[in-house]
Motif scaffolding. Structure first.
Motif, PDB file in Angstrom:
ATOM      1  N   ASN A 135       0.826  -1.207   0.000  1.00  0.00           N
ATOM      2  CA  ASN A 135       0.000   0.000   0.000  1.00  0.00           C
ATOM      3  C   ASN A 135       0.859   1.256   0.000  1.00  0.00           C
ATOM      4  OD1 ASN A 135      -2.985  -0.464   0.101  1.00  0.00           O
ATOM      5  ND2 ASN A 135      -2.380  -1.852   1.736  1.00  0.00           N
ATOM      6  N   GLU A 183       2.160   1.972  -3.482  1.00  0.00           N
ATOM      7  CA  GLU A 183       1.113   2.508  -4.355  1.00  0.00           C
ATOM      8  C   GLU A 183       0.815   3.968  -4.023  1.00  0.00           C
ATOM      9  OE1 GLU A 183      -2.361   0.012  -4.154  1.00  0.00           O
ATOM     10  OE2 GLU A 183      -1.240  -1.756  -4.836  1.00  0.00           O
ATOM     11  N   LEU A 184       0.732   4.283  -2.746  1.00  0.00           N
ATOM     12  CA  LEU A 184       0.434   5.650  -2.335  1.00  0.00           C
ATOM     13  C   LEU A 184       1.599   6.593  -2.632  1.00  0.00           C
ATOM     14  CD1 LEU A 184      -1.404   4.848   0.994  1.00  0.00           C
ATOM     15  CD2 LEU A 184      -2.424   5.645  -1.151  1.00  0.00           C
ATOM     16  N   ALA A 210       1.585   7.597  -6.201  1.00  0.00           N
ATOM     17  CA  ALA A 210       0.536   8.558  -6.531  1.00  0.00           C
ATOM     18  C   ALA A 210       0.753   9.916  -5.866  1.00  0.00           C
ATOM     19  CB  ALA A 210      -0.826   8.000  -6.123  1.00  0.00           C
ATOM     20  N   HIS A 242      -4.905   8.014  -1.387  1.00  0.00           N
ATOM     21  CA  HIS A 242      -5.645   6.914  -0.769  1.00  0.00           C
ATOM     22  C   HIS A 242      -7.125   6.961  -1.167  1.00  0.00           C
ATOM     23  CE1 HIS A 242      -6.360   3.659   1.963  1.00  0.00           C
ATOM     24  NE2 HIS A 242      -7.136   4.379   2.762  1.00  0.00           N
ATOM     25  N   ASN A 278      -8.468   8.374  -3.701  1.00  0.00           N
ATOM     26  CA  ASN A 278      -8.641   8.178  -5.144  1.00  0.00           C
ATOM     27  C   ASN A 278      -8.650   6.702  -5.530  1.00  0.00           C
ATOM     28  OD1 ASN A 278      -9.041  10.832  -5.836  1.00  0.00           O
ATOM     29  ND2 ASN A 278      -6.897  11.211  -6.376  1.00  0.00           N
ATOM     30  N   ARG A 279      -8.357   5.831  -4.594  1.00  0.00           N
ATOM     31  CA  ARG A 279      -8.440   4.396  -4.870  1.00  0.00           C
ATOM     32  C   ARG A 279      -9.877   3.889  -4.790  1.00  0.00           C
ATOM     33  NH1 ARG A 279      -3.482   1.381  -1.977  1.00  0.00           N
ATOM     34  NH2 ARG A 279      -4.320   2.208  -0.039  1.00  0.00           N
ATOM     35  N   LYS A 315     -13.499   3.274  -6.034  1.00  0.00           N
ATOM     36  CA  LYS A 315     -14.138   3.189  -7.339  1.00  0.00           C
ATOM     37  C   LYS A 315     -15.605   2.816  -7.148  1.00  0.00           C
ATOM     38  CE  LYS A 315     -11.831  -1.037  -8.337  1.00  0.00           C
ATOM     39  NZ  LYS A 315     -11.167  -1.525  -7.231  1.00  0.00           N
ATOM     40  N   ASP A 372     -17.281   0.430  -4.374  1.00  0.00           N
ATOM     41  CA  ASP A 372     -16.452   0.348  -3.175  1.00  0.00           C
ATOM     42  C   ASP A 372     -17.156   1.031  -2.004  1.00  0.00           C
ATOM     43  OD1 ASP A 372     -14.377  -0.947  -4.459  1.00  0.00           O
ATOM     44  OD2 ASP A 372     -13.126   0.834  -4.670  1.00  0.00           O
ATOM     45  N   VAL A 407     -12.012   0.570   1.209  1.00  0.00           N
ATOM     46  CA  VAL A 407     -10.840   1.423   1.358  1.00  0.00           C
ATOM     47  C   VAL A 407     -10.898   1.885   2.812  1.00  0.00           C
ATOM     48  CG1 VAL A 407      -9.734   3.583   0.684  1.00  0.00           C
ATOM     49  CG2 VAL A 407     -10.745   2.098  -1.062  1.00  0.00           C
ATOM     50  N   ARG A 446      -6.973  -2.173   0.772  1.00  0.00           N
ATOM     51  CA  ARG A 446      -6.412  -0.825   0.620  1.00  0.00           C
ATOM     52  C   ARG A 446      -6.555  -0.115   1.962  1.00  0.00           C
ATOM     53  NH1 ARG A 446     -10.412   0.212  -4.177  1.00  0.00           N
ATOM     54  NH2 ARG A 446     -11.485  -1.328  -2.889  1.00  0.00           N
TER      55      ARG A 446
END
Length: 168
Positions: free
Chosen positions: A14, A17-18, A21, A35, A37-38, A40, A43, A100, A142
């Motif tokens: 994680n 990934e963060l 971004a 975070h 923005n993950r 979708k 979710d 998330v 996430r």
């Protein structure tokens, strides 16, 4: 990441990934934006608060939760730990990977010893929060932890403002 008295933690996957971004030296707001923005379609956003359950804390956390709900148009929930682990916590870990998570911890200003033991209730709560974060990460969730330090009121206010800024 440490800003405004708030320290962010996550597992390696994680965090990578963060970091990609938000940038390796991104601000608290940038990390929270990455975070959030993950999220979708389909979710949900869960706030897992390992802090004292009080009206003032709940007010700040509800404002944070509602801001995410309104901007991201996803279902949101708020639970105070470790009590939520016996109900919704099981779904977070064993259900579909559609959550998330923002885990919130703090330093206990007043901590009580467990009678007959060398550890305190704060140590137990901290271990439960770290264990929860670890299991969520192992399950590919996430997840990001925001540690507020000892001034929970100030930390929550800063966190809420950063989340609201991240949602713009």
């Amino acid at each position: 990441m440490d800003e405004g008295g708030i320290r962010l933690f996550s597992d390696e996957k994680n965090a990578a990934e963060l970091r990609a971004a938000a940038g390796s030296r991104g601000s608290l707001t940038e990390w929270l934006r990455a975070h959030l923005n993950r999220l979708k379609v389909g979710d949900y956003f869960a706030t897992l608060a390992y802090i004292e359950m009080s009206a003032a804390h709940e007010k700040e956390l509800q404002a944070l939760r509602l801001a995410v709900r309104d901007r991201k148009r996803v279902a949101t929930c708020l639970g105070f730990g470790p009590r939520f682990q016996h109900s919704t916590g099981q779904a977070y870990k064993g259900g579909p990977n559609t959550g998330v998570f923002l885990q919130i911890t703090c330093d206990d200003v007043e901590d009580l010893s467990v009678p007959g033991h060398k550890y305190t209730f704060g140590v137990i709560k901290g271990a439960q929060a770290r264990g929860d974060l670890e299991v969520l990460a192992q399950r590919g969730r996430r997840v990001l932890r925001a540690h507020l330090g000892p001034d929970v009121g100030k930390g929550l206010s800063t966190l809420r403002a950063s989340v609201q800024q991240a949602l713009k």
